[in-house]
Design a protein around this motif. Structure first.
Motif, PDB file in Angstrom:
ATOM      1  N   SER A 288       0.839  -1.200   0.000  1.00 59.49           N
ATOM      2  CA  SER A 288       0.000   0.000   0.000  1.00 59.49           C
ATOM      3  C   SER A 288       0.871   1.246   0.000  1.00 59.49           C
ATOM      4  CB  SER A 288      -0.890   0.008   1.249  1.00 59.49           C
ATOM      5  OG  SER A 288      -1.598   1.235   1.358  1.00 59.49           O
ATOM      6  N   ASP A 289       0.322   2.331  -0.554  1.00 56.81           N
ATOM      7  CA  ASP A 289       1.001   3.617  -0.359  1.00 56.81           C
ATOM      8  C   ASP A 289       0.648   4.139   1.031  1.00 56.81           C
ATOM      9  OD1 ASP A 289      -1.623   4.529  -0.521  1.00 56.81           O
ATOM     10  OD2 ASP A 289      -1.427   5.247  -2.580  1.00 56.81           O
ATOM     11  N   ARG A 290       1.350   5.190   1.467  1.00 59.47           N
ATOM     12  CA  ARG A 290       1.145   5.687   2.828  1.00 59.47           C
ATOM     13  C   ARG A 290      -0.284   6.191   3.046  1.00 59.47           C
ATOM     14  NH1 ARG A 290       5.746   6.797   6.025  1.00 59.47           N
ATOM     15  NH2 ARG A 290       4.214   7.358   7.619  1.00 59.47           N
ATOM     16  N   LYS A 291      -0.886   6.739   2.001  1.00 57.80           N
ATOM     17  CA  LYS A 291      -2.220   7.343   2.130  1.00 57.80           C
ATOM     18  C   LYS A 291      -3.287   6.313   2.499  1.00 57.80           C
ATOM     19  CE  LYS A 291      -5.612  10.028  -0.497  1.00 57.80           C
ATOM     20  NZ  LYS A 291      -5.934  10.627  -1.828  1.00 57.80           N
ATOM     21  N   ASN A 292      -3.183   5.098   1.953  1.00 54.32           N
ATOM     22  CA  ASN A 292      -4.244   4.096   2.142  1.00 54.32           C
ATOM     23  C   ASN A 292      -3.921   3.008   3.157  1.00 54.32           C
ATOM     24  OD1 ASN A 292      -6.269   4.976   0.137  1.00 54.32           O
ATOM     25  ND2 ASN A 292      -4.588   4.616  -1.314  1.00 54.32           N
ATOM     26  N   GLU A 293      -2.789   3.145   3.843  1.00 48.26           N
ATOM     27  CA  GLU A 293      -2.344   2.090   4.769  1.00 48.26           C
ATOM     28  C   GLU A 293      -3.396   1.740   5.823  1.00 48.26           C
ATOM     29  OE1 GLU A 293       2.441   1.803   5.413  1.00 48.26           O
ATOM     30  OE2 GLU A 293       1.402   3.499   6.296  1.00 48.26           O
ATOM     31  N   LYS A 294      -3.896   2.748   6.523  1.00 42.51           N
ATOM     32  CA  LYS A 294      -4.853   2.489   7.600  1.00 42.51           C
ATOM     33  C   LYS A 294      -6.159   1.911   7.059  1.00 42.51           C
ATOM     34  CE  LYS A 294      -3.214   5.890  10.961  1.00 42.51           C
ATOM     35  NZ  LYS A 294      -3.590   7.063  11.784  1.00 42.51           N
ATOM     36  N   PHE A 295      -6.625   2.484   5.960  1.00 42.43           N
ATOM     37  CA  PHE A 295      -7.882   2.021   5.362  1.00 42.43           C
ATOM     38  C   PHE A 295      -7.799   0.534   5.019  1.00 42.43           C
ATOM     39  CE2 PHE A 295     -10.072   1.048   1.355  1.00 42.43           C
ATOM     40  CZ  PHE A 295     -11.396   1.198   1.777  1.00 42.43           C
ATOM     41  N   LEU A 296      -6.687   0.121   4.388  1.00 46.16           N
ATOM     42  CA  LEU A 296      -6.546  -1.275   3.985  1.00 46.16           C
ATOM     43  C   LEU A 296      -6.388  -2.203   5.186  1.00 46.16           C
ATOM     44  CD1 LEU A 296      -4.299  -1.050   0.784  1.00 46.16           C
ATOM     45  CD2 LEU A 296      -6.735  -1.598   0.921  1.00 46.16           C
ATOM     46  N   ARG A 347      -0.389  -5.830   8.784  1.00 46.76           N
ATOM     47  CA  ARG A 347       0.497  -4.666   8.639  1.00 46.76           C
ATOM     48  C   ARG A 347       0.944  -4.488   7.194  1.00 46.76           C
ATOM     49  NH1 ARG A 347       5.415  -7.686  11.784  1.00 46.76           N
ATOM     50  NH2 ARG A 347       3.955  -7.510  13.508  1.00 46.76           N
ATOM     51  N   SER A 348       1.273  -3.270   6.826  1.00 45.45           N
ATOM     52  CA  SER A 348       1.767  -2.976   5.483  1.00 45.45           C
ATOM     53  C   SER A 348       3.231  -3.394   5.366  1.00 45.45           C
ATOM     54  CB  SER A 348       1.647  -1.483   5.186  1.00 45.45           C
ATOM     55  OG  SER A 348       2.569  -0.760   6.006  1.00 45.45           O
ATOM     56  N   GLU A 349       3.766  -3.360   4.146  1.00 44.67           N
ATOM     57  CA  GLU A 349       5.187  -3.698   3.950  1.00 44.67           C
ATOM     58  C   GLU A 349       6.082  -2.753   4.735  1.00 44.67           C
ATOM     59  OE1 GLU A 349       5.281  -5.692  -0.512  1.00 44.67           O
ATOM     60  OE2 GLU A 349       5.375  -3.494  -0.336  1.00 44.67           O
ATOM     61  N   ARG A 350       5.732  -1.467   4.746  1.00 45.47           N
ATOM     62  CA  ARG A 350       6.521  -0.495   5.520  1.00 45.47           C
ATOM     63  C   ARG A 350       6.458  -0.816   7.001  1.00 45.47           C
ATOM     64  NH1 ARG A 350       5.601   3.478   8.841  1.00 45.47           N
ATOM     65  NH2 ARG A 350       3.345   3.231   8.574  1.00 45.47           N
ATOM     66  N   MET A 351       5.250  -1.085   7.500  1.00 42.71           N
ATOM     67  CA  MET A 351       5.093  -1.423   8.924  1.00 42.71           C
ATOM     68  C   MET A 351       5.871  -2.680   9.279  1.00 42.71           C
ATOM     69  SD  MET A 351       1.007  -0.883   9.384  1.00 42.71           S
ATOM     70  CE  MET A 351       0.154   0.605   8.852  1.00 42.71           C
ATOM     71  N   LYS A 364      14.778   5.221   8.673  1.00 40.41           N
ATOM     72  CA  LYS A 364      14.664   5.184   7.216  1.00 40.41           C
ATOM     73  C   LYS A 364      13.366   5.834   6.749  1.00 40.41           C
ATOM     74  CE  LYS A 364      14.333   1.872   3.390  1.00 40.41           C
ATOM     75  NZ  LYS A 364      14.405   0.448   3.025  1.00 40.41           N
ATOM     76  N   TYR A 365      12.268   5.603   7.501  1.00 42.82           N
ATOM     77  CA  TYR A 365      10.949   6.069   7.080  1.00 42.82           C
ATOM     78  C   TYR A 365      10.524   7.376   7.754  1.00 42.82           C
ATOM     79  CZ  TYR A 365      10.035   1.750   4.604  1.00 42.82           C
ATOM     80  OH  TYR A 365      10.068   0.716   3.715  1.00 42.82           O
ATOM     81  N   LYS A 366      11.469   8.036   8.457  1.00 44.81           N
ATOM     82  CA  LYS A 366      11.038   9.221   9.213  1.00 44.81           C
ATOM     83  C   LYS A 366      10.766  10.418   8.310  1.00 44.81           C
ATOM     84  CE  LYS A 366      15.662  10.941  10.348  1.00 44.81           C
ATOM     85  NZ  LYS A 366      16.442  10.053   9.521  1.00 44.81           N
ATOM     86  N   GLU A 367      11.182  10.298   7.008  1.00 42.43           N
ATOM     87  CA  GLU A 367      10.925  11.329   6.005  1.00 42.43           C
ATOM     88  C   GLU A 367      11.482  12.674   6.440  1.00 42.43           C
ATOM     89  OE1 GLU A 367       6.733  11.043   5.238  1.00 42.43           O
ATOM     90  OE2 GLU A 367       6.972   9.263   4.026  1.00 42.43           O
ATOM     91  N   ASN A 368      10.618  13.671   6.637  1.00 45.92           N
ATOM     92  CA  ASN A 368      11.123  15.012   6.910  1.00 45.92           C
ATOM     93  C   ASN A 368      11.233  15.337   8.400  1.00 45.92           C
ATOM     94  OD1 ASN A 368      11.280  15.671   4.153  1.00 45.92           O
ATOM     95  ND2 ASN A 368       9.084  16.115   4.103  1.00 45.92           N
ATOM     96  N   ILE A 369      11.009  14.351   9.256  1.00 44.96           N
ATOM     97  CA  ILE A 369      11.098  14.602  10.693  1.00 44.96           C
ATOM     98  C   ILE A 369      12.561  14.695  11.076  1.00 44.96           C
ATOM     99  CG2 ILE A 369      10.520  13.706  12.978  1.00 44.96           C
ATOM    100  CD1 ILE A 369       8.331  12.067  11.643  1.00 44.96           C
ATOM    101  N   SER A 370      12.933  15.731  11.811  1.00 42.75           N
ATOM    102  CA  SER A 370      14.327  15.860  12.234  1.00 42.75           C
ATOM    103  C   SER A 370      14.639  14.801  13.274  1.00 42.75           C
ATOM    104  CB  SER A 370      14.575  17.252  12.833  1.00 42.75           C
ATOM    105  OG  SER A 370      13.942  17.365  14.087  1.00 42.75           O
TER     106      SER A 370
END
Length: 746
Positions: A288-296, A347-351, A364-370
């Protein structure tokens, strides 16, 4: 520890080929993701490590370099760290075991890698000194761990490989290392989100601390493997059909729970292996992409619960509110075919990568969080704060608190403004106050929980909305320690209570140094520990404080000095007799267990005075060890005593080997617990079984009945374990009795 040896040219060539093979195997899964600079860095570290360790061997006789390569492979594949950590893992023993210095590594590899290796070296040196967990030095070890998260992760990888190769060590070393692992490294892995590694560390520790239980469960899992595989495959097949209908991309993995988790369930519920029903766990990993993770995730959840009835008490939602390690997953336990409980994780692949790799994937997945805002750095800050401020009055309690805060389950509570805080399960409103801010905790009077006033001792529940009431006149009180469970709260309370005492103690320390010098006794950590034990105090602070206030005077110190040599000699004698140079193992003749009823100690099998530990009440035939107490001589414990792990981890230097031998001078009390369906004549049948054996003496029998079910306890005297097992078999055969087991609780 590495040891030098001599090898032939032919053997050297074979080993060089094997070293190259292992190096390539180590990089196989990560090579394509590494940059050219990364590959050069790792190769440079590898070449240096091979050169540094070229004349060294492990206890197994293998080249020592096999160990750092294996640690680096765990770091790369099982934890998922990058080139810096892989290079540091390859060189983690170089400064400790070879001629290379930290300055050499800093010049060759830079400050970052040198700092990581420095942290790992400090830990290794402390471990070599047989530092006990109760020592203040162990806190220095933990401070080192918290300087850089990679030090923790590489050290966990190092410990995992040591545990995987522990069979080459002496039995006493195995027990010490395994106990230390379950006491601190498994909880650390848990807190780092490395759940697979945590489970393996727990299983390996159980293998050495309770081998009989470990292998009994392992045998039964092997015996039932085919049945379990078929069951899981059938369950998965039904789920796959349902998920495919919805066009989802997914993978389903089935597994059996770990040996340690099965063992814990058996002990907690007092049931045999055959009655542990939730042996199975299924993991659904969807794309899943991040947007639909919870829904799926919730969509899959609804499909699972359409097929199988869920257990509402076993629902866990870590997607809406992830764990503090970043772990996200939906867990639901459902009733599968044949009325068997199965845990399903969604869980998703990322999770899943976060769950498998823990903190490494979290970064790795923190994206823009410092980095300063991540939960990991938040925890590292809390660890340092706790360690730097924690009072050392009771260092064992400190370690227990530290372990508790690593391992505990979490609850989530809200401030009046809607901010969410996670706390360990069982935390009080006082813990919550300190979690908000130290000043709030120091001045809190009570709490409003969901609009109702409660005392500071109130245990919070997930979802509570908590408002702390404060007063500038309020100060921390001693009784607060009775219901504060978080390390931060306890350390702040103790710091406030002991600030004045510390000032006096500092003066007492200077006085003590002068008085010991006059008595020709060196002032050292060992001396302070002996003084603490001699005067039956709980910390070095108490020793200094009592000297300053005159509670310990010159006559007391002279008495200590006079007895000190004898006290030290006792420990040295036991250590030499217990742990001499190991001899080759020889096949031992079979022993008649029915005649084992007297104890000897150490490798020289000395007859010494001892007491049976009341916590586990060992009897002849039980595997046991001796523990040298300060004032009551030797206490004999079962190897699987509830206190064994703590004693082995905290006081390994006071453990002495113990062995049952043939004699017939003593009897031992044992407590048998019964449960079954009550009927007329049950009591007389039970007493008949015990009384018909003339060599048994029944001291007490206590039976209680409720709704046709009875519980009972019998205390008997037996010569040895074999005799006890025989009478328990006969009791088990009595009509209506369901369970018969030995217990240690009256």
């Amino acid at each position: 520890m590495a040891t030098p040896t001599v090898i032939t040219q032919e053997q050297l060539e074979r080993e060089n080929i094997e070293i190259t093979r292992r190096y390539k195997e180590m990089l196989k899964n990560t090579y394509v993701t590494l940059s050219d600079d990364d590959k050069k860095l790792i190769r440079k570290a590898f070449d240096l490590a091979v050169e540094a360790h070229k004349d060294q061997r492990r206890k197994t006789g293998e080249p020592y370099i096999y160990h750092p390569i294996a640690v680096a492979k765990i770091v790369a594949d099982e934890i998922g760290l990058g080139a810096t950590s892989i290079a540091a893992a390859l060189m983690h023993d170089v400064v400790e075991d070879t001629e290379y210095t930290l300055d050499d590594l800093e010049k060759l590899f830079g400050k970052k890698i040198a700092k990581i290796i420095d942290g790992l070296t400090k830990i290794a040196i402390l471990n070599k000194q047989d530092v006990s967990i109760q020592s203040e030095n162990y806190k220095k070890l933990l401070l080192t761990l918290s300087e850089d998260v990679r030090v923790i992760l590489i050290k966990i990888a190092d410990r995992l490989h040591n545990m995987r190769t522990l069979e080459s060590m002496r039995e006493d070393k195995q027990l010490k290392i395994a106990s230390e692992t379950i006491f601190i490294y498994a909880p650390l892995a848990h807190r780092m989100g490395l759940y697979n590694i945590k489970s393996e560390l727990e299983d390996l520790s159980l293998r050495y601390t309770k081998p009989d239980d470990y292998y009994a469960i392992d045998r039964k899992l092997t015996e039932t493997k085919e049945e379990r595989v078929n069951y899981i495959n059938n369950f998965v097949s039904t789920l796959q059909d349902k998920l495919n209908e919805e066009g989802l991309e997914f993978e389903i993995k089935g597994r059996t729970k770990s040996i340690n988790s099965i063992y814990r369930k058996m002990v907690k519920q007092g049931i045999p292996f055959e009655e542990v029903f939730d042996l199975f766990a299924i993991r659904i990993i969807y794309r899943s992409d991040r947007k639909n993770e919870k829904f799926l995730a919730w969509k899959i959840y609804s499909m699972v619960t359409d097929l199988y009835i869920p257990n509402p008490k076993r629902m866990r939602d870590w997607i809406t509110q992830p764990k503090s390690t970043g772990y996200e997953s939906l867990h639901v336990t459902v009733m599968g075919p044949l009325a068997r409980w199965i845990e399903v994780q969604i869980r998703s692949e990322r999770m899943d990568e976060v769950a498998e790799m823990g903190i490494a994937a979290h970064y790795k997945y923190k994206e823009n969080i410092s980095e300063d805002d991540t939960k990991v750095d938040e925890w590292i800050h809390q660890v340092r704060e706790m360690l730097e401020q924690e009072d050392t009055k009771d260092a064992i309690e400190f370690m227990d608190n530290f372990k508790f805060n690593l391992y505990s389950k979490e609850i989530y509570v809200f401030t009046p403004k809607g901010d969410l805080h996670s706390l360990p399960k069982g935390a009080s409103s006082l813990d919550f106050a300190y979690a908000i801010h130290s000043n709030v905790g120091d001045h809190c009077l009570g709490a409003k929980v969901n609009g109702k006033l409660y005392p500071l001792s109130y245990k919070l529940q997930s979802g509570d909305l908590v408002e702390i009431i404060t007063s500038s006149q309020q100060k921390p009180k001693l009784e607060w320690l009775e219901y504060a469970i978080t390390s931060k709260a306890r350390s702040k309370i103790k710091a406030s209570l002991n600030s004045d005492k510390r000032k006096i103690a500092e003066e007492g320390k200077e006085v003590l140094i002068r008085k010991l010098r006059h008595l020709k006794v060196d002032f050292s950590e060992q001396t302070v520990n002996q003084l603490q034990q001699f005067f039956k105090l709980t910390s070095s602070l108490d020793v200094f404080y009592n000297v300053a206030t005159g509670v310990i005077d010159n006559a007391d110190l002279r008495q200590y000095a006079d007895r000190n040599s004898g006290f030290t000699g006792l420990f040295n004698r036991f250590r030499k007799s217990t742990f001499p140079t190991p001899k080759p193992k020889v096949e031992q003749p079979l022993v008649d267990k029915t005649k084992l009823d007297s104890l000897v100690f150490g490798n020289d099998e000395e007859r010494l005075d001892y007491e049976i530990a009341s916590c586990c009440n060992p009897i002849p035939g039980d595997k046991v060890f001796g523990f040298i107490t300060v004032s009551k001589g030797i206490k004999v414990h079962k190897v699987d005593c509830p206190n064994s792990i703590s004693l082995q981890a905290n006081y390994a230097y006071r453990i002495i080997k113990a062995k049952w031998i043939d004699s017939s001078q003593r009897e031992f009390k044992a407590l048998i617990e019964l449960q079954g369906i009550d009927r007329s004549g049950m009591v007389s049948d039970i007493t008949l079984v015990v009384s018909k054996n003339n060599s048994l003496n029944m001291h007490s029998i206590n039976l209680s009945e409720e709704a046709g079910i009875f519980d009972g306890k019998i205390t008997v005297s037996v010569k040895n374990k074999h005799q006890l097992e025989e009478v328990m078999k006969e009791l088990q055969n009595i009509e209506g009795i369901q369970t018969v087991k030995r217990t240690y609780k009256n």
